[in-house]
Scaffold this active site. Structure first.
Site, PDB file in Angstrom:
ATOM      1  CG  HIS A  22      -1.881  -1.126   1.248  1.00 58.44           C
ATOM      2  ND1 HIS A  22      -3.038  -1.124   0.507  1.00 58.44           N
ATOM      3  CD2 HIS A  22      -1.849  -2.315   1.894  1.00 58.44           C
ATOM      4  CE1 HIS A  22      -3.690  -2.252   0.720  1.00 58.44           C
ATOM      5  NE2 HIS A  22      -2.989  -3.001   1.554  1.00 58.44           N
ATOM      6  CB  CYS A  34      -3.400   3.638  -3.200  1.00 57.51           C
ATOM      7  SG  CYS A  34      -4.201   2.024  -3.183  1.00 57.51           S
TER       8      CYS A  34
END
Length: 108
Positions: A22, A34
């Site tokens: 992430h 992201c």
């Protein structure tokens, strides 16, 4: 951090793509790094399906994506797939230029 790895043959043909992690640029739902990396990656899968006319090998989990083209493609399918995966590589490298604390892109 997002880690994107493109596995290539000696002739630079991309034979698989793996993305893990992430970005942690911002809170979930507001993380533009992201969102950008995910959008490009999912678009590549969808484009392969629609433009090359086959379903690549895909594995998806939270924070993980793996894409592998099939091995028995026609010349046209292989060409389209190559263009799309190289486009993904270019797009992710462009994101890395601006947000290199949050995404790493490598080819092996």
């Amino acid at each position: 951090m997002i880690k994107a790895t493109f596995k290539q043959k000696e002739n630079d043909e991309i034979i698989s793509f793996e993305m893990t992690g992430h970005a942690d640029f911002a809170e979930m739902g507001s993380d533009i790094v992201c969102a950008a990396a995910s959008s490009l990656s999912i678009n590549a899968v969808n484009s392969i399906e629609q433009l090359a006319g086959y379903q690549p090998i895909v594995e998806v989990e939270d924070g993980y994506l793996y894409i592998e083209p099939l091995s028995d493609l026609s010349g046209k399918q292989s060409e389209v797939t190559s263009i799309l995966l190289n486009s993904l590589l270019i797009g992710l490298k462009d994101i890395e230029k601006e947000y290199n604390k949050y995404i790493r892109v490598k080819t092996i």
